[in-house]
Design a protein around this motif. Structure first.
Motif, PDB file in Angstrom:
ATOM      1  N   TYR A  40      -8.580  -2.105   2.195  1.00 50.49           N
ATOM      2  CA  TYR A  40      -9.746  -1.794   0.882  1.00 50.49           C
ATOM      3  C   TYR A  40     -10.366  -3.626   0.936  1.00 50.49           C
ATOM      4  O   TYR A  40      -9.700  -4.533   1.545  1.00 50.49           O
ATOM      5  CB  TYR A  40      -8.602  -2.192  -0.806  1.00 50.49           C
ATOM      6  CG  TYR A  40      -7.956  -0.890  -0.285  1.00 50.49           C
ATOM      7  CD1 TYR A  40      -8.011  -0.032  -1.369  1.00 50.49           C
ATOM      8  CD2 TYR A  40      -5.859  -1.438  -0.425  1.00 50.49           C
ATOM      9  CE1 TYR A  40      -6.894   1.476  -0.598  1.00 50.49           C
ATOM     10  CE2 TYR A  40      -5.511  -0.409  -0.591  1.00 50.49           C
ATOM     11  CZ  TYR A  40      -5.674   0.755  -0.459  1.00 50.49           C
ATOM     12  OH  TYR A  40      -4.815   2.176  -0.763  1.00 50.49           O
ATOM     13  N   TRP A  43      -4.819  -3.304   5.910  1.00 46.77           N
ATOM     14  CA  TRP A  43      -5.501  -3.358   4.383  1.00 46.77           C
ATOM     15  C   TRP A  43      -7.062  -2.878   4.643  1.00 46.77           C
ATOM     16  O   TRP A  43      -7.445  -3.723   4.813  1.00 46.77           O
ATOM     17  CB  TRP A  43      -5.118  -4.483   3.575  1.00 46.77           C
ATOM     18  CG  TRP A  43      -5.178  -4.647   2.097  1.00 46.77           C
ATOM     19  CD1 TRP A  43      -5.901  -4.976   1.794  1.00 46.77           C
ATOM     20  CD2 TRP A  43      -4.279  -3.961   0.869  1.00 46.77           C
ATOM     21  NE1 TRP A  43      -6.555  -5.148   0.106  1.00 46.77           N
ATOM     22  CE2 TRP A  43      -5.217  -4.612  -0.185  1.00 46.77           C
ATOM     23  CE3 TRP A  43      -3.505  -3.600   1.177  1.00 46.77           C
ATOM     24  CZ2 TRP A  43      -4.284  -4.542  -1.159  1.00 46.77           C
ATOM     25  CZ3 TRP A  43      -3.005  -3.208   0.244  1.00 46.77           C
ATOM     26  CH2 TRP A  43      -3.554  -3.646  -0.731  1.00 46.77           C
ATOM     27  N   ASP A  45       0.852  -0.992  -0.240  1.00 45.94           N
ATOM     28  CA  ASP A  45       0.049  -0.139  -0.204  1.00 45.94           C
ATOM     29  C   ASP A  45       1.026   1.595  -0.370  1.00 45.94           C
ATOM     30  O   ASP A  45       0.138   2.408   0.311  1.00 45.94           O
ATOM     31  CB  ASP A  45      -1.002  -0.555   1.681  1.00 45.94           C
ATOM     32  CG  ASP A  45      -2.467   1.534   1.308  1.00 45.94           C
ATOM     33  OD1 ASP A  45      -2.705   1.310   0.026  1.00 45.94           O
ATOM     34  OD2 ASP A  45      -3.073   1.561   2.145  1.00 45.94           O
ATOM     35  N   GLY A  72      -4.534  -1.410  -4.133  1.00 47.65           N
ATOM     36  CA  GLY A  72      -2.913  -1.035  -3.271  1.00 47.65           C
ATOM     37  C   GLY A  72      -1.807   0.163  -4.170  1.00 47.65           C
ATOM     38  O   GLY A  72      -2.336   0.709  -5.109  1.00 47.65           O
TER      39      GLY A  72
END
Length: 374
Positions: free
Chosen positions: A219, A217, A165, A227
């Protein structure tokens, strides 16, 4: 690392995951897989088809399906099988659009809405019958890297998520150093490469990140990368990019990391660093549960497993097929080729390509499903 040992133990573990589904599977009296008694593993001459068979999808299975195509065409010279490794997302879209006869995907058809659509429902509508997820090959996803002077690397889910990321940007970052005590890490910038095409490998990798590092994370998992980094097409593209870039890192199916001689990170799930080995892959696959019914052999993998010694980033590649094709001749072609793909002889050949072949118990269920295609 022994590929054959990964194949044997990983396949045994997958067998255990499917064992409970035996009663639910439909017994359609499928014939033994084509090539299971032949030296070459190719289909029996009487089962050959002539003409074209089109498929596309997963690039992670490209090396495996190439072996199956070679075996089939060695006995069936009039068959033209064209598989394009466009990525799992593209393969499923083309299958639903009736542009290909079957699709390869590193994730099963979605049964819940995504962007207002349900893949399984759309596939069923396209087929005019149930669409099945048939597992054909299994293999781990390697976190492959290229850092001069670093032959051994340990990462965990949190640090991996932050690397991919763009929140950790150099190899000597304190978070990486804390996991690699005694290792001299350079200040080399980290160069992340991701799959630019929609990919089942991306989906499985992001499922791992979301499940194992939810705070790092943010997402949602999916076939499309969300990312940071630089995109490259297909498994071959990201592997080649890392090989040529000091400081590079990517996620890629094992066989591509091996082909490019890329070192692979050990993953610490909380019980210590876990190397990608036969035992570690098998322990994770053993936790998989069948979510499909009957001849739909979709599996759910526990990416957040904390089982000691379990390597958590694995995938199963499926062939997405119609249970009953609108065109009976197409159904015969798909059935004939997939019989060869699922045969003991061809599956055995996959060991040298970095895949885990189906064991006898799983092959029986897969062959039953393939034999039920019409």
């Amino acid at each position: 690392m022994s590929v054959s040992r990964i194949s044997a133990l990983g396949a045994i573990a997958l067998s255990g995951a499917l064992a409970l589904s035996a009663c639910a599977s439909e017994n359609n009296g499928a014939a033994p897989a084509a090539g299971s008694t032949g030296a070459s593993g190719s289909t029996a001459a009487g089962d050959c088809f002539s003409g074209d068979l089109k498929a596309e999808g997963s690039s992670a299975q490209k090396n495996a399906i190439d072996e199956a195509i070679k075996a089939y065409q060695s006995a069936c010279a009039d068959a033209n099988i064209d598989y394009q490794p466009t990525g799992s997302g593209a393969g499923i879209k083309q299958f639903i659009a009736k542009q290909v006869d079957f699709a390869g995907s590193d994730s099963a058809l979605k049964t819940t809405p995504k962007d207002g659509k349900v893949e399984a429902d759309d596939a069923k509508a396209a087929c005019g019958s149930e669409a099945w997820d048939i597992p054909m090959v299994t293999g781990p996803i390697a976190v492959a890297y290229n850092v001069k002077g670093v032959d051994k690397l340990v990462l965990n889910a949190d640090v991996t998520a932050k690397i991919f990321d763009g929140k950790i940007t150099t190899w000597n970052d304190p978070a990486i150093a804390a996991l690699n005590k005694g290792v001299t890490l350079p200040s080399t910038p980290i160069k992340v490469y991701f799959r630019s095409d929609e990919s089942g490998t991306t989906e499985n990798f992001t499922k791992y990140l979301k499940a194992a590092a939810p705070s790092a994370w943010s997402y949602d998992p999916g076939k499309k990368w969300t990312g940071k980094g630089e995109g490259k097409e297909k498994s071959a593209g990201v592997a080649t990019a890392v090989k040529g870039q000091d400081g590079g890192i990517t996620y890629v199916e094992l066989s591509y990391a091996q082909q490019n001689q890329l070192p692979m990170a050990q993953i610490d799930t909380g019980s210590g660093p876990v190397e990608l080995t036969a035992e570690s892959v098998g322990k994770t696959i053993a936790t998989a549960k069948q979510t499909g019914t009957g001849n739909d052999l979709a599996l759910k993998i526990d990416y957040a497993t904390k089982e000691p010694g379990a390597y958590p980033i694995v995938l199963v590649t499926y062939e997405i097929v119609c249970s009953k094709y609108a065109d009976a001749e197409t159904g015969k072609k798909v059935k004939s080729f997939l019989k060869t793909f699922a045969s003991d002889a061809v599956q055995k050949q996959l060991e040298s390509k970095g895949y885990a072949p189906l064991p006898a118990e799983v092959a029986t269920k897969v062959q039953t499903a393939v034999g039920a295609i019409s």
